[in-house]
Design an enzyme around this catalytic site. Sequence first.
Site, PDB file in Angstrom:
ATOM      1  N   CYS A   1       0.829  -1.207   0.000  1.00 10.66           N
ATOM      2  CA  CYS A   1       0.000   0.000   0.000  1.00 10.66           C
ATOM      3  C   CYS A   1       0.868   1.262   0.000  1.00 10.66           C
ATOM      4  CB  CYS A   1      -0.907  -0.003   1.226  1.00 10.66           C
ATOM      5  SG  CYS A   1      -1.944   1.465   1.367  1.00 10.66           S
TER       6      CYS A   1
ATOM      7  N   CYS B   1      -0.827   5.706   7.153  1.00  8.71           N
ATOM      8  CA  CYS B   1      -2.055   5.142   7.699  1.00  8.71           C
ATOM      9  C   CYS B   1      -1.764   4.278   8.919  1.00  8.71           C
ATOM     10  CB  CYS B   1      -2.752   4.328   6.601  1.00  8.71           C
ATOM     11  SG  CYS B   1      -4.251   3.502   7.135  1.00  8.71           S
TER      12      CYS B   1
ATOM     13  N   CYS C   1      -2.602  -0.692   9.249  1.00  8.29           N
ATOM     14  CA  CYS C   1      -1.696  -1.853   9.242  1.00  8.29           C
ATOM     15  C   CYS C   1      -0.393  -1.476   9.943  1.00  8.29           C
ATOM     16  CB  CYS C   1      -1.384  -2.300   7.820  1.00  8.29           C
ATOM     17  SG  CYS C   1      -2.797  -2.850   6.857  1.00  8.29           S
TER      18      CYS C   1
ATOM     19  N   GLN D   1     -16.859 -12.344  13.249  1.00  8.54           N
ATOM     20  CA  GLN D   1     -15.433 -12.226  12.952  1.00  8.54           C
ATOM     21  C   GLN D   1     -15.216 -11.576  11.588  1.00  8.54           C
ATOM     22  OE1 GLN D   1     -12.944 -12.711  14.877  1.00  8.54           O
ATOM     23  NE2 GLN D   1     -13.494 -14.192  16.450  1.00  8.54           N
TER      24      GLN D   1
ATOM     25  N   ASP E   1     -14.843 -16.570  25.121  1.00  6.65           N
ATOM     26  CA  ASP E   1     -14.248 -15.701  24.096  1.00  6.65           C
ATOM     27  C   ASP E   1     -14.527 -14.259  24.517  1.00  6.65           C
ATOM     28  OD1 ASP E   1     -13.242 -14.479  21.866  1.00  6.65           O
ATOM     29  OD2 ASP E   1     -14.733 -15.257  20.470  1.00  6.65           O
TER      30      ASP E   1
ATOM     31  N   CYS F   1      -8.241 -12.500  21.969  1.00  3.74           N
ATOM     32  CA  CYS F   1      -7.723 -11.579  20.953  1.00  3.74           C
ATOM     33  C   CYS F   1      -6.603 -10.716  21.509  1.00  3.74           C
ATOM     34  CB  CYS F   1      -8.851 -10.699  20.404  1.00  3.74           C
ATOM     35  SG  CYS F   1      -9.647  -9.656  21.650  1.00  3.74           S
TER      36      CYS F   1
END
Length: 460
Positions: free
Chosen positions: A77, A83, A86, A287, A385, A412
Amino acid sequence: MKTTLPVKIGNTYTMTITGIGSNGEGVGRINNFTVFVPYALPGEQLDVTIQTSKKNYAIGKITRIITTSPQRIAPRCGLYYECGGCQLQHLSYDAQLKIKQQQVKDAVERIGKQKNLLIHPTLGAKQPWNYRNKMQFPIGMDKKRVILGCFSQGSHNIVDTRDCYIQKETNNNIANAIRDAVQKLGISIYDEDKHIGTLRHIVGRVSETGDCMVILVTATKDLHHSKELVKLLRQRLPKLASVQQNIQTYRNNVIMGRETHLLWGKPSIKDSLGTLTFHISPRSFFQVNTNQAAVLYQKTLEYANLTSHETVIDAYCGTGTITLFLAQKARKVYGIEIVKPAILDAQKNARDNHVKNAEFIVGDATIVMPQLYKQGVYPDVVVVDPPRAGCTPTVLKTFANMHPKRIVYVSCNPASLARDIAILADLGYKTEQIQPVDMFPQTCHVESIALLRRKISENP
């Protein structure tokens, strides 16, 4: 007395990167003092200029790469270094998987004080690009131009994005169609500093069949030109199935509010995981990486080790995705969730999938689980979870007090997982193995599944 720090803002130092931090930045030491360096990779020797200095750490910027990691690659990218969406595009995908395995291992050893645990290699994605089925972009103005995209790293400055490489193409189409339509119609944009204006976020959701939903998050109940906006979106998006307005009036960083109105189309879209189908409404948890979610849930099912005779409790069940996977192999599954709309979706999903051995209960797990136990419900397996913050000690103690044979913990956040398995160890549950799963390629985030078994010596 003021402490003299070993590094000084504005000075440049030569250092070697030894690891990756939880936010994807390189980590090393200068004069035995921890320094975080964005976009640096383990093994690299760098010249680093100090930009921020705190009591226990500093943040530096790469001035020169002296020794380059063989795993460093060119980001796909063009907006990558602006940005904040990511953090690892500059690292090869194989290396990303190894880094994520190491993140889990480091957290378990440093925070959980658990040594020599079996941490499996990370299960990678077959497609590490264009995988996100959900897009949440803030919308703003740059002078007179409408912009939307991710925030830049560490700020609330919007990076205008037309082609996000981790979003499904339909979500990119949604973002571009809304930018053009809002610009054409002159719809008011929210200003978070002044707390005025209307449109504050754009949410897109897309199913595996390509059907999509648009959610317009507004700071006001009125959305002027909504009919014209819907018309323009329908012209641009051939598989548009639903347009909804979500109202978020509070001055905070929470993206969506509690009130939602259907502007056009269906109240939900459908998506599938394995042989199961699910209704996805605006506030439903589902998800964001459908293919990897199937991998995650199959591994959860494997760790649960069900033989059709077990009673299972799924705490924090959300819309029942894991619950319905478990129900395929269990005698009975109880899904517990404090959010009532999620339970309504879960019940609808159970009916649509003809699952009759799943029961969904609205409430706090710390209250519901002891009630079930008093009613004679003795779970063989507990699956949990939780949100990123993990479980409270009270919740973990509630699990242990029901004496399940196994606990399957889906996480997570390696840090909260490490903390919680340490607490569970004191409550009589030994962690046998952990499986990292890469749900979010190109980012620093990693999901993990831990299998805990009740210690024999703790049996009554």
